[in-house]
Design a protein around this motif. Sequence first.
Motif, PDB file in Angstrom:
ATOM      1  N   ASP A   1      41.757  21.707  27.381  1.00 19.67           N
ATOM      2  CA  ASP A   1      42.916  22.592  27.482  1.00 19.67           C
ATOM      3  C   ASP A   1      42.980  23.171  28.889  1.00 19.67           C
ATOM      4  O   ASP A   1      42.064  23.895  29.300  1.00 19.67           O
ATOM      5  N   ARG A   2      44.029  22.868  29.620  1.00 18.58           N
ATOM      6  CA  ARG A   2      44.235  23.490  30.927  1.00 18.58           C
ATOM      7  C   ARG A   2      44.602  24.953  30.706  1.00 18.58           C
ATOM      8  O   ARG A   2      45.451  25.279  29.875  1.00 18.58           O
ATOM      9  N   VAL A   3      43.963  25.852  31.436  1.00 12.03           N
ATOM     10  CA  VAL A   3      44.179  27.286  31.279  1.00 12.03           C
ATOM     11  C   VAL A   3      44.917  27.812  32.508  1.00 12.03           C
ATOM     12  O   VAL A   3      44.455  27.639  33.635  1.00 12.03           O
ATOM     13  N   ARG A   4      46.050  28.460  32.278  1.00 13.98           N
ATOM     14  CA  ARG A   4      46.860  28.964  33.394  1.00 13.98           C
ATOM     15  C   ARG A   4      46.352  30.325  33.856  1.00 13.98           C
ATOM     16  O   ARG A   4      46.163  31.236  33.055  1.00 13.98           O
ATOM     17  N   VAL A   5      46.137  30.451  35.151  1.00 10.43           N
ATOM     18  CA  VAL A   5      45.741  31.726  35.751  1.00 10.43           C
ATOM     19  C   VAL A   5      47.012  32.479  36.127  1.00 10.43           C
ATOM     20  O   VAL A   5      47.778  32.032  36.982  1.00 10.43           O
ATOM     21  N   LYS A   6      47.240  33.631  35.494  1.00 12.90           N
ATOM     22  CA  LYS A   6      48.477  34.388  35.719  1.00 12.90           C
ATOM     23  C   LYS A   6      48.471  35.090  37.071  1.00 12.90           C
ATOM     24  O   LYS A   6      49.479  35.106  37.787  1.00 12.90           O
ATOM     25  N   SER A   7      47.342  35.693  37.420  1.00 10.45           N
ATOM     26  CA  SER A   7      47.240  36.388  38.704  1.00 10.45           C
ATOM     27  C   SER A   7      45.783  36.441  39.136  1.00 10.45           C
ATOM     28  O   SER A   7      44.874  36.197  38.335  1.00 10.45           O
ATOM     29  N   VAL A   8      45.568  36.764  40.405  1.00  9.12           N
ATOM     30  CA  VAL A   8      44.220  36.869  40.962  1.00  9.12           C
ATOM     31  C   VAL A   8      44.132  38.169  41.757  1.00  9.12           C
ATOM     32  O   VAL A   8      45.039  38.497  42.530  1.00  9.12           O
ATOM     33  N   LYS A   9      43.035  38.895  41.569  1.00  4.45           N
ATOM     34  CA  LYS A   9      42.842  40.129  42.324  1.00  4.45           C
ATOM     35  C   LYS A   9      41.419  40.198  42.850  1.00  4.45           C
ATOM     36  O   LYS A   9      40.459  40.059  42.090  1.00  4.45           O
ATOM     37  N   ILE A  10      41.291  40.408  44.158  1.00  2.95           N
ATOM     38  CA  ILE A  10      39.975  40.628  44.751  1.00  2.95           C
ATOM     39  C   ILE A  10      39.566  42.069  44.460  1.00  2.95           C
ATOM     40  O   ILE A  10      40.323  43.007  44.731  1.00  2.95           O
ATOM     41  N   LEU A  11      38.386  42.267  43.906  1.00  2.00           N
ATOM     42  CA  LEU A  11      37.927  43.584  43.480  1.00  2.00           C
ATOM     43  C   LEU A  11      37.365  44.378  44.664  1.00  2.00           C
ATOM     44  O   LEU A  11      37.100  43.806  45.736  1.00  2.00           O
ATOM     45  N   PRO A  12      37.187  45.695  44.503  1.00  2.00           N
ATOM     46  CA  PRO A  12      36.817  46.562  45.635  1.00  2.00           C
ATOM     47  C   PRO A  12      35.572  46.149  46.411  1.00  2.00           C
ATOM     48  O   PRO A  12      35.487  46.396  47.618  1.00  2.00           O
ATOM     49  N   ASP A  13      34.591  45.519  45.760  1.00  2.00           N
ATOM     50  CA  ASP A  13      33.379  45.138  46.501  1.00  2.00           C
ATOM     51  C   ASP A  13      33.606  43.946  47.429  1.00  2.00           C
ATOM     52  O   ASP A  13      32.717  43.569  48.197  1.00  2.00           O
ATOM     53  N   GLN A  14      34.793  43.345  47.350  1.00  2.00           N
ATOM     54  CA  GLN A  14      35.187  42.204  48.189  1.00  2.00           C
ATOM     55  C   GLN A  14      34.371  40.935  47.914  1.00  2.00           C
ATOM     56  O   GLN A  14      34.636  39.892  48.498  1.00  2.00           O
ATOM     57  N   LYS A  15      33.391  41.041  47.010  1.00  2.00           N
ATOM     58  CA  LYS A  15      32.597  39.867  46.635  1.00  2.00           C
ATOM     59  C   LYS A  15      33.018  39.306  45.281  1.00  2.00           C
ATOM     60  O   LYS A  15      32.565  38.233  44.895  1.00  2.00           O
ATOM     61  N   SER A  16      33.851  40.056  44.575  1.00  2.00           N
ATOM     62  CA  SER A  16      34.243  39.672  43.221  1.00  2.00           C
ATOM     63  C   SER A  16      35.745  39.463  43.147  1.00  2.00           C
ATOM     64  O   SER A  16      36.518  40.091  43.879  1.00  2.00           O
ATOM     65  N   VAL A  17      36.143  38.586  42.233  1.00  2.00           N
ATOM     66  CA  VAL A  17      37.557  38.310  42.027  1.00  2.00           C
ATOM     67  C   VAL A  17      37.807  38.218  40.525  1.00  2.00           C
ATOM     68  O   VAL A  17      36.954  37.734  39.771  1.00  2.00           O
ATOM     69  N   PHE A  18      38.955  38.732  40.093  1.00  2.00           N
ATOM     70  CA  PHE A  18      39.305  38.675  38.675  1.00  2.00           C
ATOM     71  C   PHE A  18      40.477  37.730  38.487  1.00  2.00           C
ATOM     72  O   PHE A  18      41.534  37.904  39.097  1.00  2.00           O
ATOM     73  N   LEU A  19      40.272  36.716  37.639  1.00  2.00           N
ATOM     74  CA  LEU A  19      41.330  35.773  37.286  1.00  2.00           C
ATOM     75  C   LEU A  19      41.978  36.271  36.001  1.00  2.00           C
ATOM     76  O   LEU A  19      41.338  36.269  34.943  1.00  2.00           O
ATOM     77  N   GLU A  20      43.216  36.702  36.083  1.00  2.00           N
ATOM     78  CA  GLU A  20      43.912  37.225  34.908  1.00  2.00           C
ATOM     79  C   GLU A  20      44.405  36.063  34.052  1.00  2.00           C
ATOM     80  O   GLU A  20      45.230  35.258  34.482  1.00  2.00           O
ATOM     81  N   ILE A  21      43.852  35.972  32.814  1.00  2.00           N
ATOM     82  CA  ILE A  21      44.191  34.876  31.899  1.00  2.00           C
ATOM     83  C   ILE A  21      44.416  35.480  30.513  1.00  2.00           C
ATOM     84  O   ILE A  21      43.486  35.593  29.707  1.00  2.00           O
ATOM     85  N   PRO A  22      45.634  35.900  30.198  1.00  2.00           N
ATOM     86  CA  PRO A  22      45.888  36.558  28.909  1.00  2.00           C
ATOM     87  C   PRO A  22      45.599  35.674  27.700  1.00  2.00           C
ATOM     88  O   PRO A  22      45.366  36.195  26.609  1.00  2.00           O
ATOM     89  N   TYR A  23      45.624  34.349  27.878  1.00  2.00           N
ATOM     90  CA  TYR A  23      45.428  33.439  26.749  1.00  2.00           C
ATOM     91  C   TYR A  23      44.025  32.828  26.733  1.00  2.00           C
ATOM     92  O   TYR A  23      43.813  31.780  26.128  1.00  2.00           O
ATOM     93  N   LEU A  24      43.074  33.480  27.369  1.00  2.00           N
ATOM     94  CA  LEU A  24      41.713  32.945  27.392  1.00  2.00           C
ATOM     95  C   LEU A  24      41.110  32.954  25.989  1.00  2.00           C
ATOM     96  O   LEU A  24      41.266  33.915  25.239  1.00  2.00           O
ATOM     97  N   LEU A  25      40.408  31.877  25.645  1.00  2.91           N
ATOM     98  CA  LEU A  25      39.766  31.749  24.339  1.00  2.91           C
ATOM     99  C   LEU A  25      38.259  31.605  24.510  1.00  2.91           C
ATOM    100  O   LEU A  25      37.789  31.076  25.518  1.00  2.91           O
ATOM    101  N   PRO A  26      37.467  32.053  23.525  1.00  3.63           N
ATOM    102  CA  PRO A  26      36.037  31.726  23.546  1.00  3.63           C
ATOM    103  C   PRO A  26      35.873  30.210  23.454  1.00  3.63           C
ATOM    104  O   PRO A  26      36.609  29.550  22.723  1.00  3.63           O
ATOM    105  N   ALA A  27      34.932  29.658  24.183  1.00  2.00           N
ATOM    106  CA  ALA A  27      34.746  28.207  24.177  1.00  2.00           C
ATOM    107  C   ALA A  27      33.323  27.865  24.592  1.00  2.00           C
ATOM    108  O   ALA A  27      32.674  28.620  25.320  1.00  2.00           O
ATOM    109  N   LEU A  28      32.862  26.713  24.154  1.00  2.00           N
ATOM    110  CA  LEU A  28      31.533  26.263  24.548  1.00  2.00           C
ATOM    111  C   LEU A  28      31.493  25.858  26.013  1.00  2.00           C
ATOM    112  O   LEU A  28      30.461  25.969  26.660  1.00  2.00           O
ATOM    113  N   GLN A  29      32.614  25.382  26.550  1.00  2.00           N
ATOM    114  CA  GLN A  29      32.663  25.038  27.964  1.00  2.00           C
ATOM    115  C   GLN A  29      33.948  25.571  28.587  1.00  2.00           C
ATOM    116  O   GLN A  29      35.048  25.267  28.122  1.00  2.00           O
ATOM    117  N   THR A  30      33.790  26.371  29.624  1.00  2.00           N
ATOM    118  CA  THR A  30      34.906  26.801  30.462  1.00  2.00           C
ATOM    119  C   THR A  30      34.598  26.338  31.880  1.00  2.00           C
ATOM    120  O   THR A  30      33.626  26.781  32.488  1.00  2.00           O
TER     121      THR A  30
END
Length: 326
Positions: free
Chosen positions: A101-130
């Motif tokens: 299943d291709r998962v669409r990334v809605k938005s991306v935000k670099i977090l305050p520490d500048q080392k982390s990034v959050f991929l916004e995926i409202p339809y993310l599901l638990p899975a054995l492999q991501t």
Amino acid sequence: MRGAISPKDGMFYAVGSDGWGNYSLDDGSLERVRYTGRPYPMLKKVHGYENGIELKFSSKLSGKAASQTKSYFVQQWNYEYSPAYGSLEYSVKRPSQEGHDRVRVKSVKILPDQKSVFLEIPYLLPALQTHIFAELETEEGLVEMNAFATLVHLDKAKKGFAEPMPALKSRTASLRIRGSKADKERVALNTANTPKGRIRAGETLFKMFCIGCHGPEGKGLPSIAPTLHSDWVSGDREILVKVLLKGLGGQIKVNGELQNYEAAMPGFGPALGDDEIASILSYVRSAWTDAPADVTSAFVKKIRGAEKEKTGPYEAQQLWERVVRR
């Protein structure tokens, strides 16, 4: 895999099978590890939430690519739940169909520490492999990220981003991995509501879910997982059920000795039913301790209901202190 340092150039060479994490047609490889003296930026952490994935790197991100959705490729799949070794790859959304299943990334935000990034995926599901792929610039150089994460537990939605869709209840159900009718009948037959039936089923389930970390004889693996010949397994049934449902992290005391492990044990509550958890615990108690194999599905169901609001793994010290007080 075997490796050696070449006397000609002083570099390290390794040969062996290609293993997991790629789509090679044939096994076999020749790898070279070359010391450059330069920093090596890398992915350090993958954390799943109900509404996305947080990635943390070893150095600060730079350039435009890290904040652009087109820079990331995300896909998911599950494996077949059966006593067999290995499996085809099945859709998480449509468990009866092969494929990813291709998962669409809605938005991306670099977090305050500048080392982390959050991929916004409202339809993310638990899975054995991501599977997450990206090529990003950092202050220490390019990172080619090709990560394969087992996200069977998703923490509550990260604040400041879209609410998860659909409901978490249906997400948990998606982890009921496809299995053949014969496999399901075999497990159902072995999971008879008797101690012997649970032990038989538990041995099969242990080989599928637990043997990779705890070993075929339950002795554990250094820096990976502790022995099951322990006071934890022979002790309070409630603690055992909680550990299997939610996972366990932190420094742990086993048979009186403090031990540390590289990563927390994942929780299997979303992936396994009450019968299956009862069977695994009945098996390990009977196989490697003198404790009775008295963990029933009704008991697991009771604990699952009481702990339904709990997210993330337990801290080992917290649970052990409760065992000691009792």
